[in-house]
Design a protein around this motif. Structure first.
Motif, PDB file in Angstrom:
ATOM      1  N   ILE B 297      52.198  15.244 -51.990  1.00 53.87           N
ATOM      2  CA  ILE B 297      53.150  14.666 -51.030  1.00 53.87           C
ATOM      3  C   ILE B 297      54.154  15.745 -50.624  1.00 53.87           C
ATOM      4  O   ILE B 297      54.891  16.246 -51.458  1.00 53.87           O
ATOM      5  N   PRO B 298      54.150  16.110 -49.329  1.00 54.07           N
ATOM      6  CA  PRO B 298      55.064  17.188 -48.909  1.00 54.07           C
ATOM      7  C   PRO B 298      56.517  16.742 -49.008  1.00 54.07           C
ATOM      8  O   PRO B 298      56.845  15.580 -48.727  1.00 54.07           O
ATOM      9  N   ALA B 299      57.378  17.670 -49.426  1.00 52.51           N
ATOM     10  CA  ALA B 299      58.797  17.368 -49.542  1.00 52.51           C
ATOM     11  C   ALA B 299      59.583  18.661 -49.389  1.00 52.51           C
ATOM     12  O   ALA B 299      59.027  19.749 -49.532  1.00 52.51           O
ATOM     13  N   VAL B 321      63.922  15.661 -49.745  1.00 52.95           N
ATOM     14  CA  VAL B 321      63.655  14.930 -48.497  1.00 52.95           C
ATOM     15  C   VAL B 321      62.147  14.829 -48.283  1.00 52.95           C
ATOM     16  O   VAL B 321      61.430  15.836 -48.396  1.00 52.95           O
ATOM     17  N   PHE B 322      61.675  13.610 -48.004  1.00 53.45           N
ATOM     18  CA  PHE B 322      60.262  13.400 -47.742  1.00 53.45           C
ATOM     19  C   PHE B 322      60.016  13.251 -46.243  1.00 53.45           C
ATOM     20  O   PHE B 322      60.950  12.999 -45.471  1.00 53.45           O
ATOM     21  N   ARG B 323      58.751  13.403 -45.855  1.00 51.32           N
ATOM     22  CA  ARG B 323      58.394  13.378 -44.430  1.00 51.32           C
ATOM     23  C   ARG B 323      58.815  12.058 -43.765  1.00 51.32           C
ATOM     24  O   ARG B 323      59.164  12.036 -42.585  1.00 51.32           O
ATOM     25  N   GLU B 343      67.084  19.216 -40.684  1.00 53.84           N
ATOM     26  CA  GLU B 343      66.484  20.547 -40.858  1.00 53.84           C
ATOM     27  C   GLU B 343      65.278  20.472 -41.794  1.00 53.84           C
ATOM     28  O   GLU B 343      64.285  21.160 -41.584  1.00 53.84           O
ATOM     29  N   ALA B 344      65.390  19.629 -42.815  1.00 52.89           N
ATOM     30  CA  ALA B 344      64.289  19.485 -43.768  1.00 52.89           C
ATOM     31  C   ALA B 344      63.058  18.905 -43.078  1.00 52.89           C
ATOM     32  O   ALA B 344      61.928  19.344 -43.313  1.00 52.89           O
ATOM     33  N   LEU B 345      63.267  17.930 -42.194  1.00 46.89           N
ATOM     34  CA  LEU B 345      62.143  17.317 -41.492  1.00 46.89           C
ATOM     35  C   LEU B 345      61.489  18.329 -40.539  1.00 46.89           C
ATOM     36  O   LEU B 345      60.254  18.356 -40.404  1.00 46.89           O
ATOM     37  N   GLU B 381      63.867  24.510 -49.176  1.00 47.77           N
ATOM     38  CA  GLU B 381      62.567  25.064 -49.570  1.00 47.77           C
ATOM     39  C   GLU B 381      61.498  23.991 -49.523  1.00 47.77           C
ATOM     40  O   GLU B 381      61.730  22.864 -49.971  1.00 47.77           O
ATOM     41  N   LEU B 382      60.354  24.389 -49.019  1.00 46.95           N
ATOM     42  CA  LEU B 382      59.217  23.485 -48.994  1.00 46.95           C
ATOM     43  C   LEU B 382      58.647  23.379 -50.412  1.00 46.95           C
ATOM     44  O   LEU B 382      58.428  24.397 -51.060  1.00 46.95           O
ATOM     45  N   VAL B 383      58.454  22.177 -50.881  1.00 46.92           N
ATOM     46  CA  VAL B 383      57.819  22.003 -52.189  1.00 46.92           C
ATOM     47  C   VAL B 383      56.319  22.171 -51.968  1.00 46.92           C
ATOM     48  O   VAL B 383      55.713  21.416 -51.220  1.00 46.92           O
TER      49      VAL B 383
END
Lengths: 386, 386
Positions: B297-299, B321-323, B343-345, B381-383
């Motif tokens: 799961i991208p976060a 933050v999740f998609r 920004e995270a999205l 940072e992208l997990v």
């Protein structure tokens, strides 16, 4: 009898009203003191009308329900006795504590107790962010009935505040106007921004409240104080607002800020002129009492009537004891509670209800090394089973 | 990559050990700053061995895992760079906060971050009465790992303390000896009687602890202080014990006493020389991070790197933050969080990871009326997903 009185108490408290329980105890009865009767008295404010008091005292004669000895409390209540009762009730309502008075009844020494009950303390939290989420469970532990307000549906979601009695999604100021805040109510302003905080504060600063606090940095708080001054708000009203909210304990995380606010709420309600609403824990104890009586489960209610010296709990503290030894509530733990429990179990086996005096300097207490010294007078009553 | 580093962090914390995460950020990359690499560094105490640091920096080259640009961190680590890293790591461990340093890497401006992680703060509660029962959930909210001790099986029952990590039934002093208390550990002595309290105190007063408090009336506390003095305990050690326990806020009920203790625990851990263990909340956030990565799961992980002015949260605060826009944790709520989320999205849609600067004086912030003024630097940072 006991359970019917507390059923009335619960109903009254749930309607947000105050009430008093009157208990008459005969002190010179053969087997020590003996509960001669118990009455419910509905109140509002701290003044009680004489006729309401006489009515409460005369509904059924004292003594009759308990042991068929007809005594005081006949429809013709002695006006002097009624006056003493009124004074006692008012004293208990003002102090928020059990008040007791030695009275003479047909030549016999007796004690009249007035135990006041105020509805649970109310806490309104304006803003539904992380600090609010952490504050709700702590406030619930402290016995508050909590209302949370936010104007964003995603934040004013009841599932985010499982302990809250009410979660309102509305404009902050409109919500404040709709809430009919009582003078004892505590309000914490912790919205997402100072603009909302300021609107809330302007709507609240003129009101009589038990507590009013607003979140913010020191710098921002200075600006807001200046703004209020220039709007003509008196220095006294400004100083009454706790801002920045919370005790200055170096709190950093939302959870720490929540505890700093909770500590300040305690300071406000236990300080000069503070309120003394029933705690959620005591409400639950009374519900258990009424429910047990309904289901025919025998129990004994122990209520601290007087506490002298440094006893761990004060007058009004309650403990419910069941035949299997299970307990609800506490009158201080340790050996005093153990002794009260022992007496309660004897009472369930046919012993005498009444007042018991426990000394923390007793041998048993000394042996356990009780934390405090002092004496406690505890009323033990059998909860009537149907 | 990010998730593997935090997996190591979690494992280390669960073993009760401290560690540091090193992050290298290139500042002059075309699209603003860019995370060039992340490393796990196991520590104990606040001194770090140079060779451990070099090893951490050289496990795989910085940059490689993230964007195939080979850079610093080759097995041959520049000794000057390693020395800077060691100094930074030690500074972060001493302060308990993220420390950052501008470094030069092959002529490019870069930032090295050291984020320290200490195991959750420990609280040992001696005594399993009502105050303890009320203290456990509040301490858990505050992020403590709680151990409760009582010598009575009926009181040392795990079901009475649902939030506690451990409930021990043993003699108090024997339990204290078996616990191997860390110097940062907090201990609350609230047994059923002063005799037990005193035994616990005598076993603990000589130790280095983060907090030591004992319940008791003012009178009893005076007696105990005199007793300790006459046993040769130094004034300094006696004064370090918080007795009577809890902030003096007029607490009466067990729940109120519990909050007064919790507030004092905060004061101790946020004061001079206080500990700064990871909170239960942040442990959960890291677990969610690692778990999401495992499940693909991208976060995006947002970490506050620097906070200037009166920002609501400090360096080290985290947000996941999740998609779908869902979030865990908080970097302060309000519009700064909303912006970080935006920004995270974007990042989840292929944008650039790196450092972002948010100003609380921005137009958007002013419009919302943010509570505080200041700037925040946040690392996004992208997990990595498997």
């Amino acid at each position: 009898m006991v359970d019917m009185v507390y059923k009335d108490v619960l109903q009254t408290l749930e309607q947000g009203e105050a009430c008093v329980v009157l208990t008459l105890i005969k002190e010179n009865a053969k087997k020590g003191s003996r509960v001669a009767g118990k009455r419910f008295l509905s109140c509002s404010g701290t003044r009680v009308a004489m006729d309401a008091c006489i009515h409460a005292l005369s509904v059924t004669p004292f003594d009759q329900a308990n042991d068929q000895v007809n005594g005081v409390g006949d429809p013709e209540v002695d006006p002097l006795f009624a006056q003493e009762a009124v004074t006692l009730v008012e004293a208990s309502l003002r102090s928020g504590r059990v008040a007791s008075k030695r009275v003479s009844l047909e030549g016999e020494a007796a004690r009249l107790l007035a135990e006041p009950f105020y509805p649970p303390d109310e806490l309104v939290i304006l803003g539904g962010g992380h600090v609010s989420q952490a504050l709700v469970p702590v406030a619930v532990i402290l016995g508050y009935r909590v209302t949370v307000v936010d104007d964003r549906p995603a934040f004013a979601a009841p599932e985010r505040f499982p302990g809250a009695a009410k979660v309102i999604c509305d404009d902050f100021v409109r919500a404040i106007e709709g809430l009919h805040l009582q003078p004892s109510c505590a309000v914490a302003i912790i919205t997402r921004g100072h603009r909302h905080d300021l609107r809330c504060l302007e709507a609240l600063v003129g009101r009589q409240l038990g507590y009013l606090g607003m979140i913010g940095s020191r710098r921002r708080v200075q600006l807001i104080k200046e703004h209020l001054r220039s709007s003509g708000v008196s220095e006294e009203k400004i100083e009454r607002v706790q801002m920045p909210i919370g005790l200055p304990i170096g709190a950093q995380t939302p959870e720490e800020i929540a505890v700093s606010i909770a500590a300040q709420l305690i300071q406000a309600r236990r300080g000069e002129g503070g309120s003394a609403g029933i705690t959620v824990q005591d409400m639950e104890l009374l519900r258990t009492l009424v429910d047990s009586a309904k289901r025919g489960i025998p129990a004994v209610l122990a209520t601290v009537v007087e506490a002298r010296g440094s006893t761990p709990r004060k007058a009004g503290a309650k403990l419910l004891v069941f035949r299997d030894g299970q307990m609800r509530g506490t009158i201080g733990g340790g050996c005093i509670e153990a002794e009260a429990r022992r007496e309660a179990l004897l009472l369930l086996d046919g012993g005498a209800a009444g007042l018991f005096r426990f000394s923390l300097d007793d041998d048993a207490a000394a042996e356990e090394g009780m934390a405090c010294g002092g004496t406690m007078e505890v009323l033990l009553e059998l909860v009537a089973t149907v």
